[in-house]
Every structure is written in C-alpha cells, then in structure tokens.
Scaffold this motif. Structure first.
Motif, PDB file in Angstrom:
ATOM      1  N   LEU A 172      -9.462 -49.799 -73.663  1.00  0.00           N
ATOM      2  CA  LEU A 172      -8.095 -49.607 -74.170  1.00  0.00           C
ATOM      3  C   LEU A 172      -7.660 -50.875 -74.904  1.00  0.00           C
ATOM      4  O   LEU A 172      -7.590 -51.933 -74.305  1.00  0.00           O
ATOM      5  CB  LEU A 172      -7.172 -49.305 -72.983  1.00  0.00           C
ATOM      6  CG  LEU A 172      -5.795 -48.759 -73.317  1.00  0.00           C
ATOM      7  CD1 LEU A 172      -5.220 -47.984 -72.131  1.00  0.00           C
ATOM      8  CD2 LEU A 172      -4.826 -49.831 -73.730  1.00  0.00           C
ATOM      9  N   VAL A 197     -15.730 -55.108 -79.040  1.00  0.00           N
ATOM     10  CA  VAL A 197     -16.719 -55.838 -78.232  1.00  0.00           C
ATOM     11  C   VAL A 197     -16.889 -55.239 -76.837  1.00  0.00           C
ATOM     12  O   VAL A 197     -18.019 -55.095 -76.342  1.00  0.00           O
ATOM     13  CB  VAL A 197     -16.384 -57.354 -78.170  1.00  0.00           C
ATOM     14  CG1 VAL A 197     -14.975 -57.627 -77.682  1.00  0.00           C
ATOM     15  CG2 VAL A 197     -17.365 -58.093 -77.277  1.00  0.00           C
ATOM     16  N   ASN A 233      -3.917 -50.290 -83.878  1.00  0.00           N
ATOM     17  CA  ASN A 233      -4.075 -50.955 -85.171  1.00  0.00           C
ATOM     18  C   ASN A 233      -5.183 -50.239 -85.958  1.00  0.00           C
ATOM     19  O   ASN A 233      -6.362 -50.315 -85.593  1.00  0.00           O
ATOM     20  CB  ASN A 233      -4.441 -52.425 -84.917  1.00  0.00           C
ATOM     21  CG  ASN A 233      -4.619 -53.222 -86.203  1.00  0.00           C
ATOM     22  OD1 ASN A 233      -4.517 -52.671 -87.304  1.00  0.00           O
ATOM     23  ND2 ASN A 233      -4.894 -54.509 -86.060  1.00  0.00           N
ATOM     24  N   GLY A 289      -3.891 -44.708 -81.014  1.00  0.00           N
ATOM     25  CA  GLY A 289      -2.684 -44.457 -80.221  1.00  0.00           C
ATOM     26  C   GLY A 289      -2.440 -45.518 -79.171  1.00  0.00           C
ATOM     27  O   GLY A 289      -3.310 -46.327 -78.865  1.00  0.00           O
ATOM     28  N   ASN A 320      -8.304 -55.600 -72.346  1.00  0.00           N
ATOM     29  CA  ASN A 320      -7.823 -56.948 -72.633  1.00  0.00           C
ATOM     30  C   ASN A 320      -6.622 -56.689 -73.532  1.00  0.00           C
ATOM     31  O   ASN A 320      -6.725 -56.696 -74.748  1.00  0.00           O
ATOM     32  CB  ASN A 320      -8.942 -57.726 -73.343  1.00  0.00           C
ATOM     33  CG  ASN A 320      -8.470 -59.036 -73.935  1.00  0.00           C
ATOM     34  OD1 ASN A 320      -7.374 -59.508 -73.652  1.00  0.00           O
ATOM     35  ND2 ASN A 320      -9.311 -59.625 -74.786  1.00  0.00           N
ATOM     36  N   ARG A 347       5.562 -59.610 -84.896  1.00  0.00           N
ATOM     37  CA  ARG A 347       4.582 -59.270 -83.873  1.00  0.00           C
ATOM     38  C   ARG A 347       3.164 -59.391 -84.413  1.00  0.00           C
ATOM     39  O   ARG A 347       2.856 -58.845 -85.473  1.00  0.00           O
ATOM     40  CB  ARG A 347       4.891 -57.828 -83.451  1.00  0.00           C
ATOM     41  CG  ARG A 347       3.891 -57.217 -82.549  1.00  0.00           C
ATOM     42  CD  ARG A 347       4.310 -55.790 -82.210  1.00  0.00           C
ATOM     43  NE  ARG A 347       3.236 -55.161 -81.478  1.00  0.00           N
ATOM     44  CZ  ARG A 347       3.050 -53.853 -81.418  1.00  0.00           C
ATOM     45  NH1 ARG A 347       3.869 -53.034 -82.033  1.00  0.00           N
ATOM     46  NH2 ARG A 347       2.042 -53.366 -80.726  1.00  0.00           N
ATOM     47  N   VAL A 403      -0.194 -57.965 -83.614  1.00  0.00           N
ATOM     48  CA  VAL A 403      -0.499 -56.801 -82.766  1.00  0.00           C
ATOM     49  C   VAL A 403      -1.634 -57.093 -81.778  1.00  0.00           C
ATOM     50  O   VAL A 403      -1.709 -56.473 -80.720  1.00  0.00           O
ATOM     51  CB  VAL A 403      -0.751 -55.540 -83.626  1.00  0.00           C
ATOM     52  CG1 VAL A 403      -2.067 -55.634 -84.350  1.00  0.00           C
ATOM     53  CG2 VAL A 403      -0.664 -54.280 -82.805  1.00  0.00           C
TER      54      VAL A 403
HETATM   55  C1  LIG Z   1      -6.302 -59.105 -77.178  1.00  0.00           C
HETATM   56  S1  LIG Z   1      -6.861 -57.811 -78.227  1.00  0.00           S
HETATM   57  C2  LIG Z   1      -8.331 -57.315 -77.367  1.00  0.00           C
HETATM   58  C3  LIG Z   1      -9.434 -56.862 -78.264  1.00  0.00           C
HETATM   59  C4  LIG Z   1     -10.771 -56.584 -77.579  1.00  0.00           C
HETATM   60  N1  LIG Z   1     -10.684 -55.466 -76.666  1.00  0.00           N
HETATM   61  C5  LIG Z   1     -11.312 -57.808 -76.862  1.00  0.00           C
HETATM   62  O1  LIG Z   1     -11.534 -57.732 -75.645  1.00  0.00           O
HETATM   63  O2  LIG Z   1     -11.506 -58.824 -77.522  1.00  0.00           O
HETATM   64  C6  LIG Z   1      -5.723 -56.511 -77.822  1.00  0.00           C
HETATM   65  C7  LIG Z   1      -5.907 -55.250 -78.615  1.00  0.00           C
HETATM   66  O3  LIG Z   1      -4.934 -54.283 -78.165  1.00  0.00           O
HETATM   67  C8  LIG Z   1      -4.426 -53.581 -79.289  1.00  0.00           C
HETATM   68  N2  LIG Z   1      -3.088 -53.046 -78.937  1.00  0.00           N
HETATM   69  C9  LIG Z   1      -1.869 -53.601 -79.138  1.00  0.00           C
HETATM   70  N3  LIG Z   1      -0.913 -52.790 -78.639  1.00  0.00           N
HETATM   71  C10 LIG Z   1      -1.538 -51.708 -78.103  1.00  0.00           C
HETATM   72  C11 LIG Z   1      -1.100 -50.526 -77.460  1.00  0.00           C
HETATM   73  N4  LIG Z   1       0.188 -50.297 -77.239  1.00  0.00           N
HETATM   74  N5  LIG Z   1      -2.030 -49.627 -77.071  1.00  0.00           N
HETATM   75  C12 LIG Z   1      -3.362 -49.850 -77.281  1.00  0.00           C
HETATM   76  N6  LIG Z   1      -3.825 -50.945 -77.889  1.00  0.00           N
HETATM   77  C13 LIG Z   1      -2.936 -51.863 -78.293  1.00  0.00           C
HETATM   78  C14 LIG Z   1      -4.406 -54.623 -80.389  1.00  0.00           C
HETATM   79  O4  LIG Z   1      -4.385 -54.004 -81.656  1.00  0.00           O
HETATM   80  C15 LIG Z   1      -5.678 -55.396 -80.093  1.00  0.00           C
HETATM   81  O5  LIG Z   1      -6.772 -54.844 -80.785  1.00  0.00           O
END
Ligand SMILES: C[S@@+](CC[C@H](N)C(=O)[O-])C[C@H]1O[C@@H](n2cnc3c(N)ncnc32)[C@H](O)[C@@H]1O
Length: 488
Positions: free
Chosen positions: A154, A160, A178, A201, A218, A230, A232
């Motif tokens: 999620l 990754v 995104n 979503g 994460n 923001r 994202v």
């Molecule tokens: C910190 S990054 C983590 C990316 C990857 N999973 C990692 O471990 O490196 C957080 C991810 O959550 C997504 N995100 C932000 N708001 C979200 C939401 N409401 N629902 C799902 N994903 C969301 C962002 O676009 C981003 O890709």
C-alpha cells in the motif's frame, strides 16, 4: 521495449553487484552521500557499464554515441518514453533506472532522479516518486518473508516493496494515489519480469472486499498540518498521524485469518498522553496481536528541521515562515515529540496480545525472522496457562550471553545482564534466580522443576517461587531469551 532494455542492462552487467564493483567502495559510499565525483572518476572508459552508471546513478550527461552503444536501438524509444532527454549530441536521464537486488534476485527500480546530488538545490515536485530510501530498506528488512498467497503493497511508490513481495507471494497488488508512481511501479515490475496488479486509489479503497495474507506499507507518515504544499511521497494530506491510525484500523478487515500487516510509522507524543496509550487506542478491538516498536523520538524543532531540509527548503525565503507555522501547529495540537517506529499486526481468533515498547538500539538485519519468531512466541504464550507454562521444557536461545559486573574479586556480581546477539539484540537485567533459571534451561527439565531446584538451593518455598516467577518466565519467552526446546 522493456524486454530489450532488460537484455541491454543485463548484457552490460548493470546489476547491483556489477555497479558496486565498477564504482569500488570509495565511489559507492560517496554516491550514498549524494556525491558523484569519485564515481565519475571511476567510469571514464566509455564502455556500456560506465555509460549506464554515468547516465543513471551519477545522473551525468553522456555522449549520444556511448548511449547508443550501451542501449542498442533503445535511445529513441527511451527518449519518446520520457526516460531520457537529448541535448545536441548528448543524452541525459529524466527518470532513474537503478539496479537493486536481494540475495536471490537482480531487479531494477524505476523512480524519479535523486535530488540534490553534489549539493545542488533540492527541487522536488509534489508528485516526486522517491527511489529506494532508508525507510524502504527498513520495511523490506522488517517484512516476514514466509511464502504467502496474496500480498498488498500500500503506497507502492517506485514498487520496491512489490518486488520483494513477488519473491514470496502468489499474487501481489500494489496501490498508490500518485499516477506517476503507478506508472513507475509498472515499469519496475515489467523490468523485473514480476507480475504486479497495480491499482490507483487511497489507502484500502482500491482493494475493497479483497483480503491479503500480508500487507506492507511505508506510508506518507510525516506528522504535519494538512497543508496545500504537499509532497505526496511523505505528506498524506491528513493532519498529524491520522494516516497511520486509518491504515492500522482499516487493515484487519483486509487480512485473512492469521494474516499480517507491517507498517512503518510516525506517531504523536501528545502532552499528558504516553505514546503507548495513543497507539494502543488504535489497536484496541482490532482482533490482531500487535507488536509495536518505537525506534526513535524527535523533538518538534528537530522534526520540522528534518522534513523542511528534506524538501530542500533550508535557506529559502519560505523556510522561516514554514518552520514557524509548523511549530505553531505542533503547539496547538499539544505535540511534544514525534516517535518513529513500526507496527506488526497479526489477525488472531482469540484475545489479542498487544506489546508496545521502545528499542532505540542497534538490531540484527534483516529483522523479519525475529518478527516472525516474536509472533510465534506470543501465540504459544496466549495458548498456555501459567500452570502449563511451568510444565514446558524451554531452552535459552543459543545467542544469549551473560554479562556480570562488579568489584574485581567480589563474590557476588552487582549486576547481571542477559544479552542477545541476534534479533532485537535485547539486553535484560536479571537477578540471580532469573540468571540461574535461564542458565539451567537446556530443554531437559521443565521450568517448574528448575524453579523447584532453585528454591531448594536458596532455601525458599518452592510454591512461592513458582508463583512469583511465572510472570518473569512469560517475559523471558516473549522477549526471546527462552524458547521452546526442540526436545520439549
Ligand atoms: C514513503 S513513500 C513509500 C514508497 C515505497 N513503498 C517504499 O517503500 O519506498 C509513500 C507512498 O505512498 C503514496 N501515498 C500517499 N498517499 C497515499 C494514500 N492516501 N493512499 C495510498 N498511497 C498513498 C505516495 O504516493 C508514495 O508513493
């Protein structure tokens, strides 16, 4: 195009180990500090591997002819796809394609370029897709890698976690809000020849009605006011730690029986409320065992500085105003500090066991095997009454060592500490009874028999010692100092 790119990258030796070897330790470490000069010095041959390292990890401009040799018949399609950009006779990357590996797989991760190389100003757009970060690695190392049926990543970002999941899950779903991240995850998955069902979503919306054996996230956990500015990848758009609360409280409805959810998180320390109470309230009534470990705590000022610098705002006109506004919001919300750590939830069909603790010390990596063991121990204890616990044959875990401290030559130690060499690498101060108990647990006698022998040695009443020490036995098992003996 993706298959041809995979072949070209493989042919050039553009793998994690290949790049590390070509750069050498000095340049590799410099690059991890976002410095490219040693890397540029190590990659001057013009051969395909040097060209690819310059193009992507080092984000340098390369000659068009070199690019054409390293990426045969691929430069034009990559220009069209927006992965590369041409300027005169030269080519540079617009998107990162970075080798990534675990012990058994070589992959490539597609993300936005690393901002701020060589001290350049950090400029990121709100839709920036982060590459593999220290937080990504923490979650990947924490994840229990047992074979599972269905898994969910999620907030997938560059994909990754989905890559790792695909190595031990029958089916993987990856979600994000995104669109750029979704596109990059598709690219990452295709390059790695990994099947990932990528869905658009927020939180669990894209998986309504679906259940998973493993959910990892994460999430964008930065604790901030819900702001219009923001990023994202780190800001959820929800105030404070609400995104983590929602994620954690919504997760159990999407877990199969025995299913697990592992989340990296930040949480608020609010005035007058211990963090364990705040996070414990989220976990109440979820029907999940939970192990929550706080690894770090930041005061409000340090926290705001960290994230404003991460966004490249340090030294800009907006810095002071943003700093002040964020601190004022923390004050309004009575935020005294922010905790960073992780949660491991497991759906159970009995009264759940919750454990929330702080462990800011070095731990063994990967930690996943210890997380799995912790859950197994919690399950054992939940199914074992105190009376039954005393009938178990337990053994000291093989990595447990005993430290004693005291005056040289003194008969009795002032302090005895049991230390684990593995897992969480816990240390536990014990008295002579607990030390004697752990020392005698070798799977031969039951816990009750050992306590009886200690009672007679110390001239104490055996029943009283059993009653007094059964709680400590539970803790020693929970913390992994004592484990079920294979013989028992
Ligand atoms: C910190 S990054 C983590 C990316 C990857 N999973 C990692 O471990 O490196 C957080 C991810 O959550 C997504 N995100 C932000 N708001 C979200 C939401 N409401 N629902 C799902 N994903 C969301 C962002 O676009 C981003 O890709």
């Amino acid at each position: 195009m993706v298959a041809r790119l995979r072949r070209a990258l493989g042919t050039a030796g553009y793998t994690y180990d290949g790049v590390a070897a070509r750069l050498g330790p000095l340049a590799h470490q410099a690059l991890s500090r976002n410095e490219t000069t040693p890397g540029l010095r190590a990659t001057r041959s013009g051969d395909p591997l040097d060209t690819l390292v310059r193009l992507w990890p080092l984000q340098a401009v390369v000659a068009g002819d070199d690019a054409a040799r390293a990426l045969p018949d691929l430069v034009e399609p990559l220009l069209t796809a927006g992965v590369l950009e041409r300027s005169g006779d030269e080519v540079r990357a617009l998107v990162d394609v970075r080798p990534y590996a675990d012990d058994d797989h070589d992959w490539w991760v597609v993300s936005d370029l690393t901002p701020g190389l060589d001290g350049a100003p950090i400029a990121v757009t709100p839709e920036h897709v982060l590459g593999v970060s220290p937080a990504s690695s923490s979650l990947a190392q924490l994840t229990v890698r047992a074979p599972v049926g269905r898994a969910l990543d999620l907030g997938t970002g560059c994909g990754v976690q989905a890559l790792h999941l695909a190595a031990h899950a029958g089916a993987v779903v990856a979600t994000d809000v995104n669109p750029r991240a979704l596109e990059m995850t598709r690219f990452t998955a295709a390059l790695g020849e990994v099947d990932v069902d990528v869905r658009d979503g927020s939180l669990f919306e894209p998986v309504t009605g679906d259940r998973f054996d493993l959910v990892v996230s994460n999430p964008p956990f930065v604790v901030s006011p819900a702001t219009s500015e923001r990023l994202v990848y780190r800001d959820s758009g929800l105030p404070g730690d609400e995104v983590v609360r929602r994620l954690v409280t919504l997760a159990p409805a999407h877990l199969t029986p025995g299913g697990r959810c592992q989340v990296l998180a930040n949480w608020v320390h609010a005035t007058g409320q211990p963090w364990q109470q705040r996070v414990g309230d989220w976990l109440d009534g979820l029907g999940c065992d939970a192990w929550v470990v706080q690894r770090e705590v930041a005061d409000p000022a340090a926290y705001v500085e960290l994230w404003l610098k991460d966004a490249g705002l340090h030294g800009t006109p907006a810095y002071l105003q943003r700093y002040d506004a964020w601190l004022a919001w923390f004050e309004e919300q009575a935020v005294e500090a922010v905790g960073f750590g992780w949660l491991d939830l497991r759906r159970v069909d009995r009264d759940p066991v919750l454990r929330l603790e702080e462990w800011p010390y070095d731990v063994e990596q990967p930690l996943g095997p210890e997380v799995a063991d912790h859950a197994r121990r919690a399950q054992l204890l939940a199914a074992t009454s105190d009376a039954d616990l005393l009938t178990l044959r337990l053994a000291a875990r093989v990595d447990v060592r005993q430290d004693t401290q005291g005056e040289p030559g003194a008969e009795d130690p002032e302090a005895i500490v049991l230390r684990q060499q593995r897992g969480l690498r816990r240390a536990r101060r014990v008295d002579t009874v607990e030390a004697g108990l752990v020392g005698a647990c070798d799977g031969d006698l039951t816990v009750g028999q050992i306590l009886d022998a200690l009672a007679s040695l110390l001239g104490e009443d055996a029943q009283t010692l059993r009653r007094e020490r059964v709680r400590a036995v539970r803790e020693l098992v929970t913390e992994g100092f004592l484990v079920p003996s294979p013989a028992g």
